[in-house]
Design an enzyme around this catalytic site. Structure first.
Site, PDB file in Angstrom:
ATOM      1  N   ASP A 106      36.305  50.607  43.948  1.00  0.00           N
ATOM      2  CA  ASP A 106      35.162  51.364  43.427  1.00  0.00           C
ATOM      3  C   ASP A 106      34.054  50.499  42.846  1.00  0.00           C
ATOM      4  O   ASP A 106      34.283  49.398  42.355  1.00  0.00           O
ATOM      5  CB  ASP A 106      35.625  52.376  42.372  1.00  0.00           C
ATOM      6  CG  ASP A 106      36.486  51.751  41.276  1.00  0.00           C
ATOM      7  OD1 ASP A 106      37.277  50.835  41.581  1.00  0.00           O
ATOM      8  OD2 ASP A 106      36.353  52.176  40.115  1.00  0.00           O
ATOM      9  N   GLU A 173      39.377  52.090  39.882  1.00  0.00           N
ATOM     10  CA  GLU A 173      39.904  51.198  38.841  1.00  0.00           C
ATOM     11  C   GLU A 173      39.090  51.318  37.563  1.00  0.00           C
ATOM     12  O   GLU A 173      39.620  51.212  36.459  1.00  0.00           O
ATOM     13  CB  GLU A 173      39.897  49.742  39.340  1.00  0.00           C
ATOM     14  CG  GLU A 173      40.572  48.746  38.387  1.00  0.00           C
ATOM     15  CD  GLU A 173      39.672  48.280  37.251  1.00  0.00           C
ATOM     16  OE1 GLU A 173      40.184  48.079  36.133  1.00  0.00           O
ATOM     17  OE2 GLU A 173      38.452  48.137  37.473  1.00  0.00           O
ATOM     18  N   GLU A 174      37.773  51.551  37.745  1.00  0.00           N
ATOM     19  CA  GLU A 174      36.881  51.608  36.572  1.00  0.00           C
ATOM     20  C   GLU A 174      37.067  52.883  35.765  1.00  0.00           C
ATOM     21  O   GLU A 174      36.313  53.115  34.831  1.00  0.00           O
ATOM     22  CB  GLU A 174      35.420  51.507  37.022  1.00  0.00           C
ATOM     23  CG  GLU A 174      35.066  50.245  37.795  1.00  0.00           C
ATOM     24  CD  GLU A 174      35.024  49.000  36.916  1.00  0.00           C
ATOM     25  OE1 GLU A 174      35.260  49.106  35.701  1.00  0.00           O
ATOM     26  OE2 GLU A 174      34.771  47.918  37.474  1.00  0.00           O
TER      27      GLU A 174
END
Lengths: 430, 430
Positions: A106, A173-174
């Protein structure tokens, strides 16, 4: 620090021949150059967490063209995917074995600072940007996969058919995090070890940072609303001043690390947002604060939460106010396993030189949901230096950041060396 | 407290005959009822400061219909007006004399809570509301003017032609303030005394609050931006935490009144707004605070500003931060003159009863730009009780507030009594 030997036939070391072979496989073959092209495409098409549709399709296209059959690709957890590359050699008696390698997918909700003139592959998606280098993480993993999948180099035939290299293509992931739903879906079933890396924007290309044990922080979020009672600014005696109480609470929260956490333990509490009121002369009825909390140890986190509750509620009570408090524990700490860390360190020292590998700057308190993979299976998350070749480092999450393509061949070589080590295939690179 | 006598032929007292005459002039004549109707029209058409166009036109219409010639009305300071009503009696040897009576005109940027079913004259202007009773102040002054202008009652003929009753129709009391530009335009030229009143929502109708000297506060606004240096919430050591510093500053500001101002002096500092940051994990580069400052004495204000500068800049410096600070002095304190206050108190005691007049709750620290008129000429600003006839008081600036029409005849009588006293016309109400 000298590279270490191991009792498994030199699996955790790379000879000069191995390094020459890796250079040929990754760079001489043209794979690295192709991966750089892929990286630039991905950089130009960043997508937010759980919306990585173009990204996922592109990776599938690359893998499919390289020979991965559709049934080897499993969609899960919204836009996450698992890709299994199995060996084409004879099945091994000690199989099955499986090593998982992870990339995140991402981008971030930021507008890229560079113009298209300055950066030809600048983001073409308004307000979204690969500002954390996930484009480079993907390209690096794809480079390793393309080497594996290239039947002309004979690598895959040296992998038993009951051995698997599993690519974890992890979304978001963020935040909110794709790793946990992937693990819950079962992506770690059959996996023996798991590895992943992150670029390290302040270290030169060709360096590695890795540490055993806690390496990245457990992160939690705090929301707190302090309820006073509003009133006219000229009549504070007739109000309960929520801003006054909130400021006392912020001060109290910021005292916890220095007054309650032992000096040898690691913790951070940062109030990053405070909002109340609009007018000059109206005492607002409440004040909102947001904070981030970091630790490396569940016992320290327990202490922090206990003290935060005490500070917030008792301070509010001291002024006749009331507080609503929520602490949400998010990604756990990234805790590297001892043996796998030793493998990464040893291979890094072989590949990059003994002096190029350090634990400088670790543990850090940034967060990563790679932690969920490490909670499920042994593994290691390491860092590869990627400072700009010229000029000062630009940190991740800065709108001027760009992944250094010089990392790609190094990361691909590390992945191939880790496949050799983790699958116990000493002759893979012969 | 008994009503006082004066050395001017009972000018500052009202006999029972005077009171009966006032009742006839204001109520029996139908003027009060007409003024209530006018109040309801004005309530339904509230306008913001310096935009009182419908309001001003309506007042001009009422006055013109009652016989005020166009040349007696002077536009000034945007939507402010001065209306001179001169006597029709023979000129007096000791003239000219002039008493100024003031009403404010503006509404507030608020949505009225009541529905049109609940309040037939509810505001018809979205987002604007007469929530401070200026509609009632206007109606009260118009009632007094209509009595004066009604030639059938013979009042005006008892006023010498060189005596003037000046109506100050002042815009924008709620800010930015119409009084100062009116004074600068010259509205106080020739004025001997100036009077005005405000409704007092917590006192019953028929009560008066008045005090000599400081009666309402000097108000100032504070803007402060604290500059730290932003960073990631997990890395506070690499940042200068503007929120942390701002909270220390708020705490310091709130200590000034209790630690630096003498207990017998009056002052308030209230931080009413604090804003910084958006995310949980990003330390913002700066934090903004707004505050209101109130005092009754320029020496106290000087102390406050000195201490505020010391607290803000030294606290910022203590943490490696920097602050920009602005303190804007707005309306000065409303300071009633001794003699005129005595006139108001004495007339109030005559009209309402000795026990109905008090200084309870005064001085208050709300602000009023009537102060500028009192800086220019002797006068008095007083309060008339206007609590709801049934139910709990609703404070001004509350969206459920409505002016109590029971004030109108009382205020009109007070104005007529003040005209008699100020113009030294003992026989005006005979």
């Amino acid at each position: 620090m000298a590279s270490t030997t191991d009792a498994t036939g030199g699996l955790f070391e790379l000879s000069e021949d191995h390094k020459a072979r890796l250079e040929e496989l990754v760079v001489g073959s043209g794979v690295a150059a192709k991966a750089v092209e892929l990286r630039h495409f991905l950089h130009a098409h960043p997508e937010l967490g759980f919306a990585e549709h173009v990204t996922g399709a592109k990776l599938v296209e690359v893998l499919t063209e390289a020979g991965v059959p559709a049934e080897a690709i499993t969609d899960m957890a919204q836009t996450c995917k698992v890709v299994d590359i199995v060996g084409t050699g004879p099945a091994a008696a000690d199989g099955p074995r499986c090593v998982a390698l992870r990339t995140d997918l991402d981008g971030l909700p930021m507008e890229e600072a560079a113009s298209a003139e300055e950066l030809p592959y600048r983001s073409t998606h308004d307000g979204v940007m690969h500002a954390c280098g996930h484009d480079g993480h993907m390209a690096s993993l794809m480079a390793a996969a393309l080497v594996l999948l290239d039947e002309s180099n004979g690598l895959r035939a040296r992998i038993p058919s009951n051995y698997t290299v599993r690519l974890l293509l992890q979304a978001a992931e963020e935040r909110p995090g794709g790793a946990l739903p992937m693990v819950e879906f079962g992506c770690m079933e059959g996996v023996d070890e798991v590895y992943g890396f992150h670029n390290w924007p302040s270290g030169p290309v060709g360096t590695m940072q890795v540490i055993e044990g806690p390496t990245m922080g457990h992160v939690s979020e705090l929301d707190c609303r302090i309820f006073g009672s509003g009133g006219h600014g000229s009549q504070p005696h007739a109000a309960v001043d929520a801003i006054h109480v909130a400021c006392k609470i912020v001060d109290g929260l910021h005292s916890i690390v220095s007054r309650n956490v032992k000096y040898s333990d690691t913790a951070v509490i940062s109030v990053c947002s405070i909002h109340a009121g609009t007018a000059y002369n109206v005492l607002p009825p409440h004040c909102d604060i947001k904070a981030t909390i970091r630790d490396l140890d569940p016992e320290v986190f327990a202490l922090l939460t206990k003290r935060i509750h005490e500070v917030v509620h008792n301070t509010a009570a001291a002024y006749g106010a009331r507080a609503e408090l929520e602490i949400r524990s998010l990604y756990p700490a990234v805790v590297n396993h001892a043996e796998q860390t030793q493998i990464v360190r040893s291979l890094g020292q072989s590949l990059l030189g003994a002096d190029a590998v350090s634990s400088d700057g670790l543990p850090m308190l940034a967060a990563e949901d790679f932690s969920y993979f490490l909670e499920a299976r042994p593994g290691c998350f390491f860092f590869l230096g990627g400072a700009p070749d010229n000029g000062d480092p630009v940190m991740c999450h800065n709108d001027g950041y760009d992944f250094n393509d010089g990392i790609i061949p190094i990361a691909a070589k590390m992945y191939l060396a880790l496949i050799r080590a983790s699958l116990r295939l000493p002759s893979l690179l012969d």
